[in-house]
Write a protein that holds these residues in place. Sequence first.
Motif, PDB file in Angstrom:
ATOM      1  N   ALA A  71       1.579   8.708  -4.584  1.00 20.01           N
ATOM      2  CA  ALA A  71       2.061   7.798  -3.544  1.00 20.01           C
ATOM      3  C   ALA A  71       1.327   6.467  -3.618  1.00 20.01           C
ATOM      4  N   ALA A  74       2.589   4.382  -6.548  1.00 19.13           N
ATOM      5  CA  ALA A  74       3.905   3.794  -6.301  1.00 19.13           C
ATOM      6  C   ALA A  74       3.823   2.595  -5.367  1.00 19.13           C
ATOM      7  N   MET A  75       2.842   2.627  -4.436  1.00 22.84           N
ATOM      8  CA  MET A  75       2.689   1.531  -3.484  1.00 22.84           C
ATOM      9  C   MET A  75       1.652   0.504  -3.943  1.00 22.84           C
ATOM     10  N   ALA A 134       7.588   6.995  -1.131  1.00 23.00           N
ATOM     11  CA  ALA A 134       7.017   6.498  -2.387  1.00 23.00           C
ATOM     12  C   ALA A 134       7.073   7.560  -3.483  1.00 23.00           C
ATOM     13  N   TYR A 139      10.284   3.730  -2.421  1.00 20.65           N
ATOM     14  CA  TYR A 139       9.406   2.831  -1.662  1.00 20.65           C
ATOM     15  C   TYR A 139       8.368   2.304  -2.637  1.00 20.65           C
ATOM     16  N   ASP A 140       8.142   0.970  -2.633  1.00 23.35           N
ATOM     17  CA  ASP A 140       7.209   0.395  -3.592  1.00 23.35           C
ATOM     18  C   ASP A 140       6.230  -0.559  -2.910  1.00 23.35           C
TER      19      ASP A 140
END
Length: 228
Positions: A71, A74-75, A134, A139-140
Amino acid sequence: MTVTTTKQTDDAFGRALAAFRAGDPILVHDFDDREGETDIIYPAHSVAAADVARLRNDAGGLVCAAVSDAAAEAMNLPFLGSEIDHPAAADHELAYDDRSSFSLPVNYRETFTGITDDDRALTITKLSEAADAAVDGEYDADDFAADFRTPGHVTLLRGAPGLLDDRRGHTELGLALADEAGIGPAVVVCEMLDDESGAALPTAAAREYAERRGFPFLDGDSIVDSLA
C-alpha cells in the motif's frame, strides 16, 4: 511447549483474529529483547473517536497508523528518515532495531486542526480506505495528495515487505495479524505507558488491563509461532 500451553496460545490467537474481524482491539507485547513494550492495536477501518480517546488515555503513547509495504509503495509513501535533509537525521541508530518504520505524519484534508479525537479518527479511517484501494491498484500518490496533507497529526508507519520475515516490530506484528484475519492492510498501534514511572507499562500490568477489558493479549513469540 506443553499441550496446555499450546492450547492456550491457539485460543488466544484465535480470539485475537476474531476481535480484529469484529473491529475490536487487541494487546500485543513484542519481545523482551526488543522494545519490551505492549501496544494496543486496532484494525484501522473500525477506529472511532472513542477509540482514539482510549488510546491517548489508557495507552498514552504515539497513535500511529501502519500500512503494508504494498500500500505504501502504491501511494509513494517514503520512510521519513530518508526524506529529511538535516544533520539530525544522519546516523540514526536505534538500540532495538536497524531502522524506524516512520513515514509521513498526515491529516485528512477535511479535518480542521487534525488533533481532536474526531479528526484523528477520520484521518485513520480514510487512511484505511486509501490503503485498501491502493493494494487493489485503484489509488496512487496523486490520489493520496488530494486526500491528505503533511505534516499532520497521525503518524504513518510503513511495514516491511516480508512483514515478520523482515522485521518484528509492532508495525509488522499488527499487519501480519490483520492479513491473517483478512481485514485489510492498515492497523493502528499505540504504546502503553506507565503513569507512575513514565516507562513502558510492565507486561503483567498490560495483561491485567487486557483481562479487565476482555481484550485478547498476545506476545510476539506466540504470533510468530502461530503464523509459521
